[in-house]
Scaffold this motif. Sequence first.
Motif, mmCIF file in Angstrom:
data_model
loop_
_atom_site.group_PDB
_atom_site.id
_atom_site.type_symbol
_atom_site.label_atom_id
_atom_site.label_comp_id
_atom_site.label_asym_id
_atom_site.label_seq_id
_atom_site.Cartn_x
_atom_site.Cartn_y
_atom_site.Cartn_z
ATOM 1 N N SER A 8 37.297 19.795 39.285
ATOM 2 C CA SER A 8 37.642 19.814 37.865
ATOM 3 C C SER A 8 36.811 18.751 37.151
ATOM 4 C CB SER A 8 39.135 19.524 37.682
ATOM 5 O OG SER A 8 39.401 18.201 38.082
ATOM 6 N N ASP A 10 37.797 16.442 35.459
ATOM 7 C CA ASP A 10 38.419 15.122 35.583
ATOM 8 C C ASP A 10 37.904 14.364 36.807
ATOM 9 O OD1 ASP A 10 39.908 15.688 33.358
ATOM 10 O OD2 ASP A 10 41.587 16.504 34.520
ATOM 11 N N SER A 11 37.459 15.118 37.805
ATOM 12 C CA SER A 11 36.965 14.464 39.023
ATOM 13 C C SER A 11 35.450 14.464 39.100
ATOM 14 C CB SER A 11 37.510 15.206 40.258
ATOM 15 O OG SER A 11 38.894 15.231 40.235
ATOM 16 N N ALA A 13 33.104 12.739 37.896
ATOM 17 C CA ALA A 13 32.371 11.487 38.101
ATOM 18 C C ALA A 13 32.265 11.124 39.569
ATOM 19 C CB ALA A 13 33.058 10.368 37.332
ATOM 20 N N ILE A 14 33.254 11.566 40.346
ATOM 21 C CA ILE A 14 33.263 11.232 41.767
ATOM 22 C C ILE A 14 32.044 11.817 42.475
ATOM 23 C CG2 ILE A 14 34.585 11.399 43.918
ATOM 24 C CD1 ILE A 14 37.068 11.940 42.179
ATOM 25 N N ARG A 17 26.841 12.496 41.690
ATOM 26 C CA ARG A 17 25.567 12.202 42.352
ATOM 27 C C ARG A 17 25.214 13.269 43.374
ATOM 28 N NH1 ARG A 17 28.508 6.863 43.583
ATOM 29 N NH2 ARG A 17 29.428 8.416 44.890
ATOM 30 N N GLU A 55 38.067 21.059 45.350
ATOM 31 C CA GLU A 55 39.230 20.218 45.095
ATOM 32 C C GLU A 55 40.495 21.075 45.225
ATOM 33 O OE1 GLU A 55 39.220 18.592 41.163
ATOM 34 O OE2 GLU A 55 40.570 16.965 41.704
ATOM 35 N N HIS A 124 34.373 8.885 50.284
ATOM 36 C CA HIS A 124 33.940 10.260 50.043
ATOM 37 C C HIS A 124 32.476 10.465 50.370
ATOM 38 C CE1 HIS A 124 32.721 8.463 46.179
ATOM 39 N NE2 HIS A 124 31.830 9.425 46.144
#
Lengths: 578, 219
Positions: A8, A10-11, A13-14, A17, A55, A124
Amino acid sequence: MILKYLFSSDSEAIFSRESVVERLPSTKENLDKFDVSKVFEDLKSGEDGYVLVIETSPDIQNALSYDGVVIGLKLYFQFIQNGIYNFKIVLAGFEDKASFFEYCEYSNFLKCPGVEYFNLNGNHEDLGAQVSSVKLVNHNHALTRLKHVHIDHPSHYDSHHAITNEWCVFRWNNMFGWKSENVQGNLNQTLYFQYLDTLHHIREKFKKKKHKKPTTINGIENKKIVFIDDEYNKGWYQLFKKLFEVNSGATLVPFRDFDKCTTKQELISAIQKFVDREGEDTDCFIIDLRLHDEDYAEKDNTKLTGQIISKYIKDEKNRGNQIMMFTASNKVWNLTEALFKTGISAYALKESPELNLNREESYLLYCEFVKSLRECIRRSYLKDIIRKTEEVSEGLDSLQVNNLKAIGDLLLIHDSLTLDVVALTMLIIIENHCKNHFENIGIRGDTILRKKLTGMNYEDIKVIQKCEANRQDVTIFGFELSKNGSHSNVTDVKFYDKYKRREEIKPFVIPQPSDITLITSVLKYYHNLPEHICRKVVKLKYKRNTIIAHQGGDSEISLKDDILVLFHDVICKILSSK
Amino acid sequence: MIYLVEDRKDRLSRLLKSGVPSGIEMLDMSEMNKENINDIISKIDNPTAILLHSSYTFPSDKSLTMKDVEGALKTIHPNIKIALFSGGLDNAIITERFVNINSADMYNRLPLFMDRYRETGECKLEILTYGISYIVNHLKQFQISAGRMLMNSQDREDWKKTLQKLILRVDAQITLEELHSEKQQLKDWLQDGLKKGEPPSKDIVLNQIQRLINKSQVS
């Protein structure tokens, strides 16, 4: 290897890269609409393998919905169906694996080859290392494991009944090469359907044109079929309209007022009024067993709405009415109750997604349905027999009423041997009546009738003419000879007008009043029955005497339904005659 | 007050074997039409939540739909919570003040929802959505929210600030009374960690949250 992350926003940025990120919607409403085929199409080009990291719960408010897992399953189905086996699906969540197993409805998905769980609580960046190797997924192993995922039908099909209806409509439409109309639940878009599709190649099977089957049902033209099914507007009505009306010439009348009734009793009353209005000239009722929501919780199968309506149609309206129960219930106690206690004529099954996956089974079930329908239509004459019996019963003594009722009851039995016996019994009743009545005819003052029927057997037309000239009261019956001229096959009686030229025929007058003479004279001259009916009575008498009694003749006795109706008519008429 | 608008009385009696739970007021909308909709809705007394059958048929105005009613409710009673239920729905969808839910699921969970409402005055749409699992869903919401926040924090210098933000988030997001002691324990644990020279790392914090969930499940 193509590495793709489905997270999503919301995630995002995780994993920003990382290799390829596909944004998943962050609301359940949009996740339900997410089109996995686009993701699949993007991946198809890679040859070294595909890794999808998904996710598990993209919508935080609906954390327990695990919509990411659903998306993973849909992609897994796509891979398997398309014969792509170099892939890996990694389900990534913040909970530990034990917690995932406890709360995710489809956690057994992890047991499928090529599927893993990654706990994001760890680093992660390990994810890349963990998914670096993609092993080929074995097709059969994947299918075996998928069977353990236990994907149930969607809950908006609040019953097995509902999904079976949609499934059956879908399958039958496919069988005929028709488009499914008004199928509201979009069954083929559901996870459940895609699951079955993967396990059993449903769609692929129906793509084959050779599966198309005849879409005309012979023998139902000009017949009226009443259809009572709470799912009528979810594809059945359109399907039956095309099948029965457009293609086969019948008339289809559905009960439509399900939405207007709230309680079960209201529904029953409304259907009963509908039956009162439409039932009289109906040739076949097609009724579903469960017609009201309460039926799904009903433990007593005699109280199911379909049973109550069937009993009403049979017991209150006409025992001869023909009912086909068309239901998703394959419970033997429902069948027993309907067939043997309520007395319906046929019990046809709607195929279910769990039990009827074989392509040929659709056709076989459809054939059974058609066979049952045609049989019901064929036997729809019974309602006229029962109705007539009740009409004439009022003026008869109890013995005669009981005899007529017994005939009616026996006719309701399906087997042909019983029907033969009933027909011959009816013949005996007619014969006895005629013999007794012949002696009594004088009572009505027709003193010359007996004389009319005495005389000599004349084969010479001149003698007959002479006889006629001398005795105006002679009535002549003619009997057609068989082609080879043998008298033994004389079966067809004809009545000749005195003033008509008849040089070309070979009539004769029987010297003594034979059985045939008695029967035909009483039927024609006393009861005013038309000539063709007299002929049929004589014909059956002949068949009985020669074929059954002496094993003569060249064929077995063949009693068509119209003979049964006709004989019953004759009996009703002669018994009710004062 | 919790209101229920249902035109299928048979379903009501079938799915609520013990009758309509006390505290629920049945609302009759059979007289409603486009002219009087605002008038009728403004007369609804002190509504906390309203449960609406989405396919309700308005006998006085066939053109009226539950969407119209929903819109009017939100305008006239902005704090009201709305549950729209339908037999044709598969999965529930919940937002802060609204839930769209399958009828059978809604009725099955209604007694629990009303028990909670009567006891605490709280109107938890999560109970209608997840039944007894609403506590787990609540914690998992927090777990994901905290997880995303911690994972997104890349700057080691700001780690302490991140943990302070997390304590605020614990306060803001773990709101169920049933989780009061667990919430306090987590906050205490985080505050203790912050006092140490080396605050707990990301994976340790996330594991602690997982332990909290596991513990709440056991209790």
